[in-house]
Design a protein around this motif. Structure first.
Motif, mmCIF file in Angstrom:
data_model
loop_
_atom_site.group_PDB
_atom_site.id
_atom_site.type_symbol
_atom_site.label_atom_id
_atom_site.label_comp_id
_atom_site.label_asym_id
_atom_site.label_seq_id
_atom_site.Cartn_x
_atom_site.Cartn_y
_atom_site.Cartn_z
ATOM 1 N N ALA B 18 0.836 -1.198 0.000
ATOM 2 C CA ALA B 18 0.000 0.000 0.000
ATOM 3 C C ALA B 18 0.872 1.248 0.000
ATOM 4 N N ASP B 19 1.932 1.267 0.832
ATOM 5 C CA ASP B 19 2.863 2.398 0.848
ATOM 6 C C ASP B 19 3.302 2.743 -0.568
ATOM 7 N N ARG B 20 3.821 1.728 -1.242
ATOM 8 C CA ARG B 20 4.338 1.957 -2.593
ATOM 9 C C ARG B 20 3.244 2.435 -3.530
ATOM 10 N N ALA B 21 2.123 1.732 -3.513
ATOM 11 C CA ALA B 21 1.030 2.056 -4.427
ATOM 12 C C ALA B 21 0.560 3.490 -4.216
ATOM 13 N N ILE B 22 0.483 3.914 -2.968
ATOM 14 C CA ILE B 22 0.001 5.267 -2.679
ATOM 15 C C ILE B 22 0.979 6.308 -3.211
ATOM 16 N N LEU B 23 2.266 6.136 -2.902
ATOM 17 C CA LEU B 23 3.250 7.122 -3.363
ATOM 18 C C LEU B 23 3.299 7.169 -4.885
ATOM 19 N N ARG B 27 2.387 10.483 -7.050
ATOM 20 C CA ARG B 27 3.305 11.082 -8.029
ATOM 21 C C ARG B 27 2.629 11.212 -9.377
ATOM 22 N N GLN B 28 1.965 10.130 -9.777
ATOM 23 C CA GLN B 28 1.310 10.124 -11.088
ATOM 24 C C GLN B 28 0.210 11.197 -11.148
ATOM 25 N N ALA B 29 -0.578 11.270 -10.108
ATOM 26 C CA ALA B 29 -1.662 12.252 -10.069
ATOM 27 C C ALA B 29 -1.092 13.665 -10.062
ATOM 28 N N LEU B 30 -0.008 13.854 -9.340
ATOM 29 C CA LEU B 30 0.613 15.170 -9.250
ATOM 30 C C LEU B 30 1.060 15.642 -10.624
ATOM 31 N N VAL B 31 1.663 14.727 -11.370
ATOM 32 C CA VAL B 31 2.153 15.078 -12.701
ATOM 33 C C VAL B 31 0.992 15.388 -13.630
ATOM 34 N N GLU B 32 -0.048 14.561 -13.562
ATOM 35 C CA GLU B 32 -1.165 14.746 -14.491
ATOM 36 C C GLU B 32 -1.999 15.976 -14.162
ATOM 37 N N LEU B 33 -2.201 16.224 -12.894
ATOM 38 C CA LEU B 33 -3.220 17.199 -12.497
ATOM 39 C C LEU B 33 -2.657 18.452 -11.846
ATOM 40 N N GLY B 41 -9.089 11.438 -2.631
ATOM 41 C CA GLY B 41 -9.956 10.358 -3.094
ATOM 42 C C GLY B 41 -9.439 9.757 -4.384
ATOM 43 N N ASP B 42 -8.977 10.614 -5.267
ATOM 44 C CA ASP B 42 -8.452 10.147 -6.542
ATOM 45 C C ASP B 42 -7.191 9.317 -6.326
ATOM 46 N N VAL B 43 -6.289 9.792 -5.479
ATOM 47 C CA VAL B 43 -5.056 9.039 -5.208
ATOM 48 C C VAL B 43 -5.402 7.670 -4.621
ATOM 49 N N ALA B 44 -6.345 7.654 -3.683
ATOM 50 C CA ALA B 44 -6.744 6.381 -3.077
ATOM 51 C C ALA B 44 -7.280 5.434 -4.142
ATOM 52 N N ALA B 45 -8.118 5.966 -5.031
ATOM 53 C CA ALA B 45 -8.694 5.122 -6.072
ATOM 54 C C ALA B 45 -7.606 4.574 -6.995
ATOM 55 N N ARG B 46 -6.662 5.462 -7.416
ATOM 56 C CA ARG B 46 -5.572 5.004 -8.279
ATOM 57 C C ARG B 46 -4.762 3.908 -7.596
ATOM 58 N N ALA B 47 -4.548 4.062 -6.281
ATOM 59 C CA ALA B 47 -3.713 3.111 -5.547
ATOM 60 C C ALA B 47 -4.503 1.854 -5.188
ATOM 61 N N VAL B 66 4.309 16.112 -0.395
ATOM 62 C CA VAL B 66 5.712 16.441 -0.185
ATOM 63 C C VAL B 66 6.560 15.174 -0.207
ATOM 64 N N ASP B 67 6.088 14.152 0.466
ATOM 65 C CA ASP B 67 6.844 12.901 0.450
ATOM 66 C C ASP B 67 6.955 12.342 -0.960
ATOM 67 N N ALA B 68 5.852 12.420 -1.681
ATOM 68 C CA ALA B 68 5.869 11.901 -3.044
ATOM 69 C C ALA B 68 6.871 12.672 -3.892
ATOM 70 N N VAL B 69 6.949 13.984 -3.676
ATOM 71 C CA VAL B 69 7.868 14.820 -4.453
ATOM 72 C C VAL B 69 9.314 14.564 -4.026
ATOM 73 N N ALA B 70 9.525 14.484 -2.721
ATOM 74 C CA ALA B 70 10.892 14.363 -2.213
ATOM 75 C C ALA B 70 11.598 13.162 -2.826
ATOM 76 N N ALA B 71 10.864 12.084 -2.960
ATOM 77 C CA ALA B 71 11.477 10.859 -3.477
ATOM 78 C C ALA B 71 12.005 11.062 -4.892
ATOM 79 N N LEU B 72 11.375 12.004 -5.622
ATOM 80 C CA LEU B 72 11.802 12.225 -7.002
ATOM 81 C C LEU B 72 13.225 12.758 -7.091
ATOM 82 N N PHE B 73 13.671 13.443 -5.992
ATOM 83 C CA PHE B 73 14.971 14.098 -6.066
ATOM 84 C C PHE B 73 16.086 13.242 -5.486
ATOM 85 N N ASP B 74 15.753 12.042 -5.042
ATOM 86 C CA ASP B 74 16.767 11.203 -4.426
ATOM 87 C C ASP B 74 17.613 10.480 -5.452
ATOM 88 N N GLU B 75 17.229 10.616 -6.728
ATOM 89 C CA GLU B 75 17.997 9.879 -7.724
ATOM 90 C C GLU B 75 19.233 10.645 -8.219
#
Lengths: 205, 205, 205, 205
Positions: B18-23, B27-33, B41-47, B66-75
Motif C-alpha cells: 500500500a505504501d508503494r502504491a500510494i506514493l 506522483r502520477q496524479a501530481l504530474v497529471e493534475l 480520493g483520486d489518489v486512493a482510487a488510483r492506488a 511532499v513525500d511523493a515529491v521528495a522521493a523524485l529528487f533522491d535519484e
DNA sequence: CTTTAAGCGAGACGGTACGTCTAGTCTTGTT
DNA sequence: AACAAGACTAGACGTACCGTCTCGCTTAAAG
C-alpha cells in the motif's frame, strides 16, 4: 487587467470602482490567507460586491489572483549607488525584500507552478516578469562600463545578460523561497563577491 | 518516508505494498493534475486503497504530496568525473535533466508554491529536499579538497555550502522553470566558469 | 421513502436519524415557507445536517419535497365509524380539513403543477402519494364487505378502487382548491349519497 | 391585460407589438418548460425584447404568466349527443382531451398552485374558469329534463350543480393530472355509470 | 421644429439558491 | 490493529435566475 471586451458600447458599463475594490480585496485576501485558502465569496464580501461581479470579469479564481498580483513586480528600481558592487547588492536586497512580502512570494510561486503545465501562461510570465527585470541587469552593466569597471561589449551580450539574470534571480528566489533562509546584507555581500569574481574570471578567459 | 510510529507491535502490520502504491499514485496524479487538482480520493482510487489508509500514514494532503515529491529528487548522484569543474557541470546537467521531465518540474513548483504560505510545509521541504541534496555540494567539496583543487576548510563551511547550493540550484531552477530556456552543455560550461571563478575570488580575499 | 439502494452491505450505513431529521425539517420548512421559498441549505441547517447528506439521499429539491409532501398525507386515517357511509363521510371531511391548511394545499398543488411537465416527478407522486392513499379505499371496502354492506369481490377490484379514489379525491380537491368553496358536513353528506348510490347502481349492472 | 397606468399622456407610447410578442413568448415558454423553469430572461429573448420591457408591464414573473394563460380555457362546448349519458361521456372526454395538451395542463395547474396563496387570483380563477364551465352542467341538466330523463327542479338547483361540477371536473382532473392515468372511453363509461346512478339515488331520497 | 418625457435594448449589479466537489473524520464489517 | 467501503460535517466552487439599475438611443406628442 481583467478581460474586458473593448467592442461593447451598449448596456450599463462595468463599474470601475468594483474593478478596483475587487483587485484590492483579492490582494489583501491573498496576503492574509494565501492562494489555497482565498475564496471568491470572501473576496466578494471584502470588496462589497456580489460574487457574480467577480465571475463576470474573471473566469475563475486563478485568473483573478494572477491579475490581482501582476502589478506587484513593477516596483523594482536600480538607483545608481556609485559602484557595480553596490548596485548588485542593492538590487539583490531589493528583490529579496519584495519576496519577503507574502503577497509577492505566494503570487510568484503560484503563477510559476500553474505555468508548469500551461504553455501560454509560461510565455506571459516570461514577457511580463522575466524580460522586464532583465532591464535591471542591462542597465547595471551599462553603468559599470561607463564607470570603466568592466570592459565594453565586443559582441552580443544577450547570453551573458541571461546568465547573470538567472544567477541573481535564481539564487535569491531559491534562498528566499526554497531554502527559506534570510537574504540579509551579509549574504548579499558574499553572493556579490562570488558573482563579480566569477564574471571577472569568465571575461578573463 | 511516511511517519510510522515505531511503538506498535500488535495487530495487523501495515501493508508495504500500500505504501508503494500510494506514493506511486500520488506522483502520477501530481504530474497529471498539478497540486491543486490532485485529490486524496483520486489518489486512493488510483492506488486501489481506501482513503483511510492514506490518512493513517500521512496527516494530510500536503504531507503526502511532499513525500511523493521528495522521493523524485533522491535519484541525483555525483559520480566522480575527475575534476571539480567536471563534477559541477555534471550535476548541473543532471539536475536540469530532472527538471525537464514534466513530473519533476510540476511537482517541485507545486510544492514550493504551496509552501509560500505554510510554515510547516516549508520546514518539511527543507528537511526532505533541500538539506538532503546539499549532500551533493558537501561531497563535491570533499573530493576537490582531496584532489587539492581547493584549500581545506579552516572553519565551519556551512555558510559556504548553503551559498553554493543556492547559486547552483537557484540558477538551474530559474533558467529551466522561470526563464524557460534550455540548460544545455554550453550554458552549463559558462555557468560553471562563473561559479568557480567566483568561489576562487571569494576565498582569495 | 428516499431512494436507498438495498444492495450495499459494506461501508458506514446511512443514518436513520438523519433521514428522520431531514424529512421533519423539510415538512416544517414547507409549511412555513411554501415550495418556492424552501431552500435545501435551510432544510439542512434545520435538520442539523450537511447539505451533501440531503443530496446523497435525494437527487434534487423536487424529489425531497415530494417525499416531504407525501408524508403530510400519511396522517390520514380511517377509524371504523361503524358503517360504509360514516367511513366515507369521515374520510372526506378529514381530507378536506387537511386541504384547508395552507401548508398542505400549497404543497399538494405545487407538486402537481411541477409534475405537469416532469414525467419522473409524475411517477414519483403516483408512487409516493396516490398509490399510498389508495389504502384508505381498499381498507374501507374490506370493512364494508365484512359488514355485508357490499358484496365480496368476484374479480380484480383494482379498476374500481382507482375509480373510487379519483372520484373522492378529485371532488374534494376540486371543491377545496379550484372552486374554493367549503367542504362541510352537508356537502360531505350529499357527496356520499351520490357516490354510494352510484357504486350500488354500477355493481347492480 | 397588463397593468397599464392610464395617467400618462406624454412620452413614447408602449409598443403594442411588444405586448403581443411577450405574451406569445410566455405562453410558449410555459408549455415547453413549465412555470418553475420559465425564466424572465428567456421570455424576453424569445420575444426579442429587453427584460426591462417585461418588468415595465408586469410587476413580476407570476403576474406575467397568469396573464399569458388566462385565455386558454374558453374552448369547451356541449354538443347535443341525444342522451344524458352520451352528453356526460362527451364532456368528460372533451375535458380530458384539453388536459392532455401540455399547454393546458401546465397552465391550469400552475395557476391553481399559485392561487393557493393568493386570494385575488383565486377569485379570478373562479370567475374566469369555474363559473364559466358550470354552464355546461346547467345546460346538460336542462336538456335531460326536456328529454324527461331527470325530473324538473323543485327548488334551487345551485347546490346540486356545484356538486355535479366538482365531481366531474374533480374526477377528470385528478385522474389526468394526479393519478396520471388515461381518461379513455372505458373509464368515461364507468365514471358516468357511477355519477348517473348516484344522482338517481340521491334524487330518490 | 424643437423640447421633453417616456419607452426601449443591452447588459451590469446585489442577492439567493442551486447542485457539485473535496478535505478530513467516523462507522460499519472483514481480514 | 489494519483494511475497504462509504457516510458524515464543513465549506468553496461556479452557474442560473430574480428583480433593479444604469447607459445611450428612439419615438411621439406638447409647446
Amino acid at each position: 487587467m481583467c478581460a474586458r471586451e473593448t467592442g461593447r458600447r451598449t448596456g450599463r458599463p462595468r463599474s470601475a470602482e468594483a474593478d478596483r475594490a475587487i483587485l484590492d480585496a483579492a490582494r489583501q485576501a491573498l496576503v492574509e490567507l494565501g492562494w489555497g485558502r482565498l475564496s471568491m465569496g470572501d473576496v466578494a464580501a471584502r470588496a462589497g460586491v456580489a460574487k457574480t461581479t467577480l465571475y463576470r470579469r474573471w473566469a475563475n479564481k486563478n485568473e483573478l489572483v494572477v491579475d490581482a498580483v501582476a502589478a506587484l513586480f513593477d516596483e523594482l528600481e536600480l538607483p545608481d549607488r556609485g559602484s557595480l558592487r553596490a548596485d548588485v547588492e542593492g538590487v539583490v536586497l531589493q528583490f529579496a525584500a519584495l519576496l519577503e512580502q507574502p503577497a509577492t512570494r505566494t503570487a510568484l510561486m503560484a503563477v510559476v507552478a500553474e505555468a508548469t503545465h500551461d504553455e501560454a501562461l509560461r510565455r506571459r510570465i516570461r514577457a511580463a516578469i522575466v524580460d522586464r527585470q532583465k532591464r535591471l541587469v542591462i542597465e547595471g552593466r551599462r553603468r559599470a562600463q561607463e564607470r570603466g569597471e568592466i570592459p565594453p561589449d565586443d559582441g552580443d551580450p544577450t547570453a551573458q545578460v541571461d546568465l547573470i539574470f538567472d544567477v541573481i534571480a535564481g539564487a535569491v528566489v531559491h534562498r528566499a523561497l526554497v531554502s527559506c533562509e534570510p537574504v540579509d546584507a551579509d549574504w548579499a555581500a558574499r553572493f556579490t563577491t562570488v558573482l563579480l569574481g566569477g564574471l571577472a574570471a569568465a571575461s578573463a578567459i
